[in-house]
Design an enzyme around this catalytic site. Structure first.
Site, PDB file in Angstrom:
ATOM      1  N   SER A   1       0.903  -1.104   0.004  1.00 45.22           N
ATOM      2  CA  SER A   1       0.020   0.285  -0.154  1.00 45.22           C
ATOM      3  C   SER A   1       0.936   1.183   0.135  1.00 45.22           C
ATOM      4  O   SER A   1       1.882   1.367   0.706  1.00 45.22           O
ATOM      5  CB  SER A   1      -0.889   0.102   1.201  1.00 45.22           C
ATOM      6  OG  SER A   1      -1.677   1.143   1.099  1.00 45.22           O
ATOM      7  N   GLY A   2       0.683   1.999  -0.856  1.00 50.33           N
ATOM      8  CA  GLY A   2       1.266   3.171  -1.107  1.00 50.33           C
ATOM      9  C   GLY A   2       2.446   3.447  -1.873  1.00 50.33           C
ATOM     10  O   GLY A   2       3.022   4.245  -2.159  1.00 50.33           O
TER      11      GLY A   2
ATOM     12  N   THR B   1      -1.857   2.773  -7.984  1.00 52.93           N
ATOM     13  CA  THR B   1      -2.911   3.471  -8.934  1.00 52.93           C
ATOM     14  C   THR B   1      -2.244   4.131 -10.044  1.00 52.93           C
ATOM     15  O   THR B   1      -2.870   4.308 -11.217  1.00 52.93           O
ATOM     16  CB  THR B   1      -3.844   3.941  -7.791  1.00 52.93           C
ATOM     17  OG1 THR B   1      -4.241   2.926  -6.983  1.00 52.93           O
ATOM     18  CG2 THR B   1      -4.997   4.748  -8.695  1.00 52.93           C
TER      19      THR B   1
ATOM     20  N   ASN C   1      -1.090   6.149   3.120  1.00 55.91           N
ATOM     21  CA  ASN C   1      -1.274   6.528   1.390  1.00 55.91           C
ATOM     22  C   ASN C   1      -2.543   7.509   1.335  1.00 55.91           C
ATOM     23  O   ASN C   1      -3.502   7.249   2.019  1.00 55.91           O
ATOM     24  CB  ASN C   1      -1.558   5.219   0.539  1.00 55.91           C
ATOM     25  CG  ASN C   1      -1.672   5.737  -0.851  1.00 55.91           C
ATOM     26  OD1 ASN C   1      -1.784   6.585  -1.362  1.00 55.91           O
ATOM     27  ND2 ASN C   1      -2.051   4.390  -1.769  1.00 55.91           N
TER      28      ASN C   1
ATOM     29  N   SER D   1      -5.453   5.736  -1.239  1.00 52.69           N
ATOM     30  CA  SER D   1      -5.329   4.158  -1.348  1.00 52.69           C
ATOM     31  C   SER D   1      -6.579   3.704  -1.883  1.00 52.69           C
ATOM     32  O   SER D   1      -7.667   4.064  -1.796  1.00 52.69           O
ATOM     33  CB  SER D   1      -5.373   3.714   0.277  1.00 52.69           C
ATOM     34  OG  SER D   1      -5.082   2.317   0.178  1.00 52.69           O
ATOM     35  N   SER D   2      -6.293   2.892  -2.697  1.00 54.30           N
ATOM     36  CA  SER D   2      -7.482   2.147  -3.299  1.00 54.30           C
ATOM     37  C   SER D   2      -8.035   0.932  -2.448  1.00 54.30           C
ATOM     38  O   SER D   2      -7.147   0.299  -2.044  1.00 54.30           O
ATOM     39  CB  SER D   2      -6.945   1.336  -4.772  1.00 54.30           C
ATOM     40  OG  SER D   2      -6.641   2.294  -5.771  1.00 54.30           O
TER      41      SER D   2
ATOM     42  N   GLY E   1      -2.718  -3.556  -2.145  1.00 53.27           N
ATOM     43  CA  GLY E   1      -1.759  -3.524  -1.332  1.00 53.27           C
ATOM     44  C   GLY E   1      -1.708  -4.032   0.234  1.00 53.27           C
ATOM     45  O   GLY E   1      -2.950  -4.060   0.813  1.00 53.27           O
TER      46      GLY E   1
ATOM     47  N   GLU F   1      -1.911  -4.248   3.972  1.00 56.58           N
ATOM     48  CA  GLU F   1      -1.678  -3.392   5.029  1.00 56.58           C
ATOM     49  C   GLU F   1      -2.022  -4.145   6.455  1.00 56.58           C
ATOM     50  O   GLU F   1      -2.773  -4.919   6.427  1.00 56.58           O
ATOM     51  CB  GLU F   1      -2.863  -2.122   4.893  1.00 56.58           C
ATOM     52  CG  GLU F   1      -2.356  -1.271   3.846  1.00 56.58           C
ATOM     53  CD  GLU F   1      -3.567  -0.112   3.577  1.00 56.58           C
ATOM     54  OE1 GLU F   1      -3.094   1.041   3.452  1.00 56.58           O
ATOM     55  OE2 GLU F   1      -4.626  -0.517   3.620  1.00 56.58           O
TER      56      GLU F   1
END
Length: 476
Positions: free
Chosen positions: A172-173, A177, A232, A235-236, A460, A462
């Site tokens: 994540s981050g 995306t 993030n 974040s998606s 991602g 997390e």
């Protein structure tokens, strides 16, 4: 491959602070089968390692006590990790670190492209002219880049006549995306290298209406499916797979979107310093005065579904401006203003549902149809307020034709309220994706598709202080 670690051999030593530090063999003492290696570390320390001649002569260097070998300086910053003489964890990290220090954020590892997040704008890497630098070129002839991977998938599709998929994965981050967006933009703006200026209206970055519509899905999906987390700002909170459809003449004629595992729990709960989905903050910040009055909108701090994280704003982000972009993107796709107004009504109703106050009377929950937030939410949704109130605080069991009704307590009723909100938002999200597909992949378009290239923007990893079942599924 075996290595005897003679004096002068350079190797990596684990370090609690830096991860790994460089070292060099300064002494090598042999006593029969036993070998003592003394390393001088770059941080000034020394370290002795006991091993055996057999372990040093082992082709697999299976002795875990032996440190990973360093690469020659000329190879340390190689743009392809497969070129390294010694491929091990510290060698990989060192190569990426050195390239990152040189502002080179892309590195190959065979057919895989490793991208490191620059945490800064690097627009020069993605200008229209850069697209043409990679168009029609073999990957090895240019510096590592997202566009090289996109071009390779395009070339393979043409050569083999087979569909392709680009998988964008990472923590994540990490920038998944954004990377997926630039890959899509590459396909939408690429010109055949033997036909410069082929695009109409005289500019290489000019896109057809279909290509513009495909890219217009990005701000929409981000508004409804992305949120700020502690790691993030964008974040998606769902997985996305988009198929970019090509005709026999290799023109982009449509697209189809699939989504996976939307994080529904975020609608009703956000950890500290996190936000709900962007679209709610955009709506509150960007709605017109007439819309604010009609929807009963209040400041962000007034909504239970928006104020839990105590972080209503993102530095450098203008929610009102983003709301305008979301609206324009919906219009570009062909969504009528009347349908957009209905969207805002549903979103506003969800905010009001979150503010519904369920009271307790002894062990039973109490809720009346006149409760202000409930009344406003039901008015916006066009449903009966009395029925909504009743089935929020009561449950009904049907056994062999007999109906048994019982009362819920306040915590149970609150769960019902939040469950309804999550179901509505999830359904709205699914409807939105289906609607976009209806505009981008009409039956006529689908009948003309020769091949497609898929771009998978997957979740991602997390780990939060409080992890939902949805987070478990995403991490798994």
């Amino acid at each position: 491959m075996s290595h005897s670690y003679p004096i002068g051999t350079k190797a990596w030593q684990p370090d609690a602070t830096e991860g790994w530090v460089a070292s060099e063999v300064v002494e090598r003492n042999v006593d029969g089968e036993k070998v003592t290696l003394v390393f001088a570390l770059d941080n000034g320390e020394t370290k002795s390692i006991q091993t055996t001649l057999a372990a040093l002569n082992d082709d697999d260097n299976a002795d875990a006590s032996l440190p990973p070998l360093m690469n020659p300086s000329i190879l340390e910053a190689s743009d392809d990790l497969t070129n390294l003489s010694h491929l091990n964890e510290p060698a990989v990290l060192q190569a990426i670190r050195l390239r990152y220090a040189q502002k080179e954020i892309y590195t190959y590892s065979g057919i895989v492209l490793i991208a490191t997040n620059p945490f800064a704008r690097v627009d020069s890497l993605y200008v229209p002219g850069m697209v043409q630098v990679y168009a029609g070129k073999h990957r090895s002839s240019q510096a590592p880049h997202l566009f090289a991977i996109a071009e390779e998938s395009f070339t393979d599709m043409l050569r083999d006549g087979r569909n392709q998929t680009v998988v964008v994965s990472g923590e994540s981050g990490a920038g998944k995306t954004v990377s997926a967006k630039y890959i899509m933009r590459y396909f939408a703006t690429r010109e055949p290298p033997d036909q410069p200026g082929a695009r109409s209206r005289g500019r290489a970055d000019t896109m057809s209406e279909t290509e513009e519509q495909i890219l217009a899905t990005n701000p929409i999906m981000e508004a409804f499916g992305n949120a700020k987390t502690t790691r993030n700002d964008n974040s998606s909170r769902f997985g996305k797979y988009i198929e970019i459809m090509f005709s026999k003449s290799t023109e982009i004629i449509g697209a189809r979107i699939r989504t996976y595992l939307l994080e529904r729990s975020r609608l009703v709960f956000q950890p500290l310093k996190e936000r709900n989905y962007h679209i709610f903050y955009q709506l509150v910040a960007g709605a017109s005065e007439s819309e604010r009055y009609e929807l009963g909108l209040q400041p962000v701090e007034e909504y239970e579904y928006l104020n839990q994280g105590s972080a209503p704003e993102i530095e450098g982000v203008d929610d009102a401006k983003d709301f305008l972009e979301t609206r324009q993107s919906l219009s570009r796709l062909g969504v009528p203003e009347s349908v957009q107004s209905s969207l805002w009504q549903v979103l506003a109703a969800l905010l009001h549902i979150g503010n519904i106050k369920v009271t307790a009377s002894r062990s039973e929950a109490q809720l009346t149809a006149s409760e202000p937030s409930l009344a406003k939410a039901c008015a916006l949704l066009g449903i009966n307020a009395a029925a909504f109130a009743q089935w929020t605080v009561k449950k009904q069991l049907v056994t062999r034709g007999e109906k048994i009704m019982s009362n819920l307590n306040a915590p149970q009723a609150t769960v019902v309220r939040d469950s309804v909100a999550k179901y509505i938002y999830s359904s709205l999200f699914d409807w939105l994706v289906e609607t976009m597909n209806g505009y981008l992949a009409t039956p006529e378009v689908v009948s003309q598709v020769q091949n497609f290239i898929g771009v998978l923007d997957i979740y991602g990893f997390e780990h939060f202080a409080k992890n939902s079942f949805e987070q478990f599924c995403i991490n798994y």
